[in-house]
Enzyme design. Sequence first.
Site, PDB file in Angstrom:
ATOM      1  N   ARG A  68     -22.954 -72.928  42.318  1.00  0.00           N
ATOM      2  CA  ARG A  68     -23.419 -73.869  43.337  1.00  0.00           C
ATOM      3  C   ARG A  68     -22.285 -74.151  44.317  1.00  0.00           C
ATOM      4  O   ARG A  68     -21.111 -74.113  43.966  1.00  0.00           O
ATOM      5  CB  ARG A  68     -23.863 -75.191  42.700  1.00  0.00           C
ATOM      6  CG  ARG A  68     -25.239 -75.131  42.025  1.00  0.00           C
ATOM      7  CD  ARG A  68     -25.671 -76.476  41.485  1.00  0.00           C
ATOM      8  NE  ARG A  68     -24.784 -76.934  40.426  1.00  0.00           N
ATOM      9  CZ  ARG A  68     -23.826 -77.840  40.578  1.00  0.00           C
ATOM     10  NH1 ARG A  68     -23.617 -78.417  41.744  1.00  0.00           N
ATOM     11  NH2 ARG A  68     -23.064 -78.184  39.558  1.00  0.00           N
ATOM     12  N   TYR A 207     -27.758 -67.291  44.458  1.00  0.00           N
ATOM     13  CA  TYR A 207     -27.360 -67.662  43.097  1.00  0.00           C
ATOM     14  C   TYR A 207     -27.893 -69.009  42.628  1.00  0.00           C
ATOM     15  O   TYR A 207     -27.814 -70.015  43.344  1.00  0.00           O
ATOM     16  CB  TYR A 207     -25.828 -67.710  43.008  1.00  0.00           C
ATOM     17  CG  TYR A 207     -25.353 -67.715  41.582  1.00  0.00           C
ATOM     18  CD1 TYR A 207     -25.188 -66.522  40.891  1.00  0.00           C
ATOM     19  CD2 TYR A 207     -25.116 -68.898  40.906  1.00  0.00           C
ATOM     20  CE1 TYR A 207     -24.782 -66.510  39.571  1.00  0.00           C
ATOM     21  CE2 TYR A 207     -24.712 -68.904  39.582  1.00  0.00           C
ATOM     22  CZ  TYR A 207     -24.551 -67.707  38.920  1.00  0.00           C
ATOM     23  OH  TYR A 207     -24.156 -67.710  37.617  1.00  0.00           O
ATOM     24  N   LYS A 216     -32.374 -77.675  40.869  1.00  0.00           N
ATOM     25  CA  LYS A 216     -31.598 -78.820  41.315  1.00  0.00           C
ATOM     26  C   LYS A 216     -32.151 -79.388  42.625  1.00  0.00           C
ATOM     27  O   LYS A 216     -32.173 -80.601  42.823  1.00  0.00           O
ATOM     28  CB  LYS A 216     -30.127 -78.431  41.474  1.00  0.00           C
ATOM     29  CG  LYS A 216     -29.497 -77.976  40.145  1.00  0.00           C
ATOM     30  CD  LYS A 216     -29.651 -79.041  39.123  1.00  0.00           C
ATOM     31  CE  LYS A 216     -29.420 -78.758  37.697  1.00  0.00           C
ATOM     32  NZ  LYS A 216     -28.277 -78.264  37.093  1.00  0.00           N
ATOM     33  N   HIS A 236     -30.629 -85.546  35.345  1.00  0.00           N
ATOM     34  CA  HIS A 236     -29.957 -84.323  34.894  1.00  0.00           C
ATOM     35  C   HIS A 236     -29.715 -84.457  33.385  1.00  0.00           C
ATOM     36  O   HIS A 236     -28.604 -84.728  32.944  1.00  0.00           O
ATOM     37  CB  HIS A 236     -28.633 -84.187  35.652  1.00  0.00           C
ATOM     38  CG  HIS A 236     -27.945 -82.864  35.497  1.00  0.00           C
ATOM     39  ND1 HIS A 236     -26.601 -82.694  35.728  1.00  0.00           N
ATOM     40  CD2 HIS A 236     -28.407 -81.637  35.147  1.00  0.00           C
ATOM     41  CE1 HIS A 236     -26.264 -81.435  35.515  1.00  0.00           C
ATOM     42  NE2 HIS A 236     -27.344 -80.773  35.159  1.00  0.00           N
ATOM     43  N   SER A 258     -22.530 -80.617  34.702  1.00  0.00           N
ATOM     44  CA  SER A 258     -22.746 -79.174  34.605  1.00  0.00           C
ATOM     45  C   SER A 258     -21.690 -78.530  33.712  1.00  0.00           C
ATOM     46  O   SER A 258     -20.496 -78.830  33.839  1.00  0.00           O
ATOM     47  CB  SER A 258     -22.691 -78.559  35.998  1.00  0.00           C
ATOM     48  OG  SER A 258     -23.683 -79.149  36.804  1.00  0.00           O
ATOM     49  N   CYS A 260     -21.125 -78.993  30.580  1.00  0.00           N
ATOM     50  CA  CYS A 260     -20.484 -79.932  29.658  1.00  0.00           C
ATOM     51  C   CYS A 260     -21.285 -80.127  28.381  1.00  0.00           C
ATOM     52  O   CYS A 260     -21.130 -81.138  27.694  1.00  0.00           O
ATOM     53  CB  CYS A 260     -20.229 -81.262  30.349  1.00  0.00           C
ATOM     54  SG  CYS A 260     -18.931 -81.132  31.593  1.00  0.00           S
ATOM     55  N   ASP A 283     -31.972 -79.321  30.622  1.00  0.00           N
ATOM     56  CA  ASP A 283     -31.259 -79.614  31.873  1.00  0.00           C
ATOM     57  C   ASP A 283     -31.834 -80.777  32.688  1.00  0.00           C
ATOM     58  O   ASP A 283     -31.080 -81.511  33.299  1.00  0.00           O
ATOM     59  CB  ASP A 283     -31.218 -78.355  32.748  1.00  0.00           C
ATOM     60  CG  ASP A 283     -30.124 -78.381  33.803  1.00  0.00           C
ATOM     61  OD1 ASP A 283     -28.965 -78.670  33.447  1.00  0.00           O
ATOM     62  OD2 ASP A 283     -30.429 -78.137  34.984  1.00  0.00           O
ATOM     63  N   ARG A 377     -24.621 -66.523  33.487  1.00  0.00           N
ATOM     64  CA  ARG A 377     -25.817 -67.254  33.026  1.00  0.00           C
ATOM     65  C   ARG A 377     -26.839 -66.338  32.377  1.00  0.00           C
ATOM     66  O   ARG A 377     -26.881 -65.137  32.646  1.00  0.00           O
ATOM     67  CB  ARG A 377     -26.486 -67.933  34.230  1.00  0.00           C
ATOM     68  CG  ARG A 377     -25.625 -68.973  34.920  1.00  0.00           C
ATOM     69  CD  ARG A 377     -25.914 -70.371  34.423  1.00  0.00           C
ATOM     70  NE  ARG A 377     -24.879 -71.330  34.804  1.00  0.00           N
ATOM     71  CZ  ARG A 377     -24.953 -72.630  34.536  1.00  0.00           C
ATOM     72  NH1 ARG A 377     -26.006 -73.125  33.912  1.00  0.00           N
ATOM     73  NH2 ARG A 377     -23.980 -73.440  34.874  1.00  0.00           N
TER      74      ARG A 377
HETATM   75  P1  GTP Z   1     -25.345 -76.556  32.914  1.00  0.00           P
HETATM   76  O1  GTP Z   1     -26.336 -75.512  32.593  1.00  0.00           O
HETATM   77  O2  GTP Z   1     -24.346 -76.123  33.929  1.00  0.00           O
HETATM   78  O3  GTP Z   1     -25.961 -77.853  33.300  1.00  0.00           O
HETATM   79  O4  GTP Z   1     -24.410 -76.763  31.595  1.00  0.00           O
HETATM   80  P2  GTP Z   1     -24.668 -77.481  30.183  1.00  0.00           P
HETATM   81  O5  GTP Z   1     -24.398 -78.940  30.323  1.00  0.00           O
HETATM   82  O6  GTP Z   1     -25.972 -77.079  29.634  1.00  0.00           O
HETATM   83  O7  GTP Z   1     -23.471 -76.906  29.292  1.00  0.00           O
HETATM   84  P3  GTP Z   1     -23.488 -75.869  28.051  1.00  0.00           P
HETATM   85  O8  GTP Z   1     -24.199 -76.409  26.856  1.00  0.00           O
HETATM   86  O9  GTP Z   1     -23.932 -74.558  28.548  1.00  0.00           O
HETATM   87  O10 GTP Z   1     -21.938 -75.821  27.674  1.00  0.00           O
HETATM   88  C1  GTP Z   1     -20.950 -75.455  28.584  1.00  0.00           C
HETATM   89  C2  GTP Z   1     -19.646 -75.193  27.913  1.00  0.00           C
HETATM   90  O11 GTP Z   1     -19.266 -76.271  27.053  1.00  0.00           O
HETATM   91  C3  GTP Z   1     -19.657 -73.946  27.032  1.00  0.00           C
HETATM   92  O12 GTP Z   1     -18.485 -73.221  27.255  1.00  0.00           O
HETATM   93  C4  GTP Z   1     -19.704 -74.486  25.632  1.00  0.00           C
HETATM   94  O13 GTP Z   1     -19.095 -73.633  24.720  1.00  0.00           O
HETATM   95  C5  GTP Z   1     -18.959 -75.813  25.753  1.00  0.00           C
HETATM   96  N1  GTP Z   1     -19.444 -76.794  24.744  1.00  0.00           N
HETATM   97  C6  GTP Z   1     -20.717 -77.203  24.559  1.00  0.00           C
HETATM   98  N2  GTP Z   1     -20.813 -78.077  23.529  1.00  0.00           N
HETATM   99  C7  GTP Z   1     -19.555 -78.236  23.059  1.00  0.00           C
HETATM  100  C8  GTP Z   1     -18.982 -79.018  21.993  1.00  0.00           C
HETATM  101  O14 GTP Z   1     -19.659 -79.752  21.273  1.00  0.00           O
HETATM  102  N3  GTP Z   1     -17.628 -78.909  21.824  1.00  0.00           N
HETATM  103  C9  GTP Z   1     -16.852 -78.120  22.619  1.00  0.00           C
HETATM  104  N4  GTP Z   1     -15.542 -78.092  22.395  1.00  0.00           N
HETATM  105  N5  GTP Z   1     -17.360 -77.361  23.611  1.00  0.00           N
HETATM  106  C10 GTP Z   1     -18.680 -77.424  23.842  1.00  0.00           C
HETATM  107  C1  SPV Z   2     -25.792 -76.830  36.847  1.00  0.00           C
HETATM  108  O1  SPV Z   2     -24.855 -76.470  37.569  1.00  0.00           O
HETATM  109  O2  SPV Z   2     -25.912 -78.017  36.448  1.00  0.00           O
HETATM  110  C2  SPV Z   2     -26.791 -75.846  36.386  1.00  0.00           C
HETATM  111  C3  SPV Z   2     -26.733 -74.486  36.928  1.00  0.00           C
HETATM  112  O3  SPV Z   2     -27.650 -76.188  35.601  1.00  0.00           O
HETATM  113  S1  SPV Z   2     -27.475 -74.345  38.504  1.00  0.00           S
HETATM  114  O4  SPV Z   2     -28.876 -73.976  38.301  1.00  0.00           O
HETATM  115  O5  SPV Z   2     -26.775 -73.293  39.220  1.00  0.00           O
HETATM  116  O6  SPV Z   2     -27.417 -75.606  39.200  1.00  0.00           O
HETATM  117 MN    MN Z   3     -27.376 -78.376  34.839  1.00  0.00          MN
END
Ligand code: GTP
Ligand code: SPV
Ligand code: MN
Length: 585
Positions: A68, A207, A216, A236, A258, A260, A283, A377
């Site tokens: 983004r 993208y 979003k 979110h 994002s 996290c 999400d 992704r």
């Molecule tokens: P978006 O799709 O961008 O909104 O991201 P998201 O909030 O769904 O994050 P996602 O679950 O994909 O995790 C992103 C990163 O955080 C990855 O590299 C994971 O490995 C890391 N992660 C997720 N949960 C944990 C956790 O409990 N501990 C640690 N140390 N890392 C974590």
């Molecule tokens: C985020 O960035 O929070 C996502 C990926 O979930 S995107 O669809 O690119 O916004």
């Molecule tokens: Mn997201």
Amino acid sequence: MKAVANEHLKKWIEEMCLLCQPKDVQIIDGSDEENKQLIQKLIESKTLVKLKRPGSYLARSNPEDVARVEDRTFICSKSSENAGPTNNWQEPAEIKTKLKGLFQGCMRGRTMYVVPYLMGPYGSPYAKGAVEITDSPYVVVNMRLMARVGKRAEEALGNSEFVKCLHSVGRPLAADEKDVSWPCNPKETYIVHFPEEREVWSFGSGYGGNALLNKKCFALRLASCMARDEGWLAEHMLIISVTNPEGEKKYFTASFPSACGKTNLAMLSSTLPGWKVECVGDDIAWMHWGKDGRLYAVNPEAGFFGVATGTSMKSNPNAMKTIEKNAIFTNVGLTDDGDVWWEGMTDVPPQHLINWKGEEWGQAAVPTEKAAHPNSRFTAATSQCPVVDPLYEAPLGVPISGIIFGGRRSTTMPLVRQALSWEHGVFLGASMTSETTAAAKGEVGKLRHDPFAMLPFCGYHMGDYFAHWLKQKVSGRKCPEIFYVNWFLKDDSGKFLWPGFGENMKVLKWMCERIDGKTKGVKTPIGIRPEAQELGCHPQLLEINQESWKKETKDLESYFATFGKKLPQELLEEQKKLQKHFECC
Ligand code: GTP
Ligand code: SPV
Ligand code: MN
């Protein structure tokens, strides 16, 4: 071109054809046959590579178009006051003139796809209809996995007005020009929202959140404005159920910025015997108050657009199973046997692969480049998730018992605490801060305020958004309990202090017990916390460091000041209370 029934749609298609001048127009019906043809076309144009996994494909984007772009994203409400200090704003008429110039002839040599879609389950009173017009077949095949797309969605539109999402990769083709595998126009990228007109105009990027305008752009930025006007919440947030060994189930939503940890928590594989998590969404949550005074959440999406990097059978086996087939991967490595690989997927990397840039990668070649982009992704349908909750498409949603906030903080924020009241909970959401990630273009690891994980996604003034949250508490309603977590505390050597992932179940269990009044908790100025032995964790994870908190609340004072008169009094009071506490001792 097939005829469309909706009069507004017919007119809009005609107008957009005149403006964008595509080679032809295709109305997307959502059929398998249609998808097959689109995939074939994408393989021929070298946008997609067929993988060994059944029904799965790999795309490699232009290296300039990988995330983004927040500085190119605009909220163009009629008055700048309504966009507020956290959004980029431009005068709507002026930017529309500029955009019309960019869109003029922008689809020359390309097909214009008209994608009718619905956000929210079919038959849900909360579902909302929209149409995306795009010249990217990659967008169409992804949307087909992530949203309810095609004939049924078009029928659901009836003859009513709908949200208009216009998208172009911004790269017209001359008569004899050969296309590139990932057309885009990074120098002229604009992601522009018109909240009052319920429109999005997106130019130049192919993208993720820049191009899949259902996600979003509509389901958060425009929908947050609709929610403000109509008295609901567009957030979110992931949505999960937690079931205890007695079979009692509670639903939670959780909002983390994002990259996290939302997808990971949404598909958590429990390390506690007898406890389990099931997934409604990973999400976005749309939440409405039910007649019984409880808050109900629906997932407007129908699929995942999850971070691939770091996903493994150890960290998230349910995600790995979700993407075993019928998945689209973007910017991951391609192994020699036609499968995918990314950093963290296995302990031992393959000897050789083609990296996300299409280059040779291995022990000897290009050792500094990653196999996958950090924001690589996967796209897959929710129905493929092995732990999908039975109510994931319930038209009225699922009743929420707890709301979890959290961010990526290597210091200061303890592992978990519970808000002292609804107002304190809203304060916790408003005071969220997190280290930036690769999900958006820019520096990674920089601490910034990200209230409610909505900094890049709130379609109006953040101060008004805080007030909207506070207003949700009315008599007769049972507000969910609010919690704040941090999975990302680090020790002095930079190692994570908390194992996270499946172990997060212990924290969810404590939350369930708090909601049921089964455990007392320890009251502190920043919320109610567990005893360390309840979680079996190191006491350091629950510590409150006076000096760090003094700094934290001081910083919050200046952040809150940026909202001026729009900052609700209740939040200012919470901040002052905390500041007084940490300054005096
Ligand atoms: P978006 O799709 O961008 O909104 O991201 P998201 O909030 O769904 O994050 P996602 O679950 O994909 O995790 C992103 C990163 O955080 C990855 O590299 C994971 O490995 C890391 N992660 C997720 N949960 C944990 C956790 O409990 N501990 C640690 N140390 N890392 C974590
Ligand atoms: C985020 O960035 O929070 C996502 C990926 O979930 S995107 O669809 O690119 O916004
Ligand atoms: Mn997201």
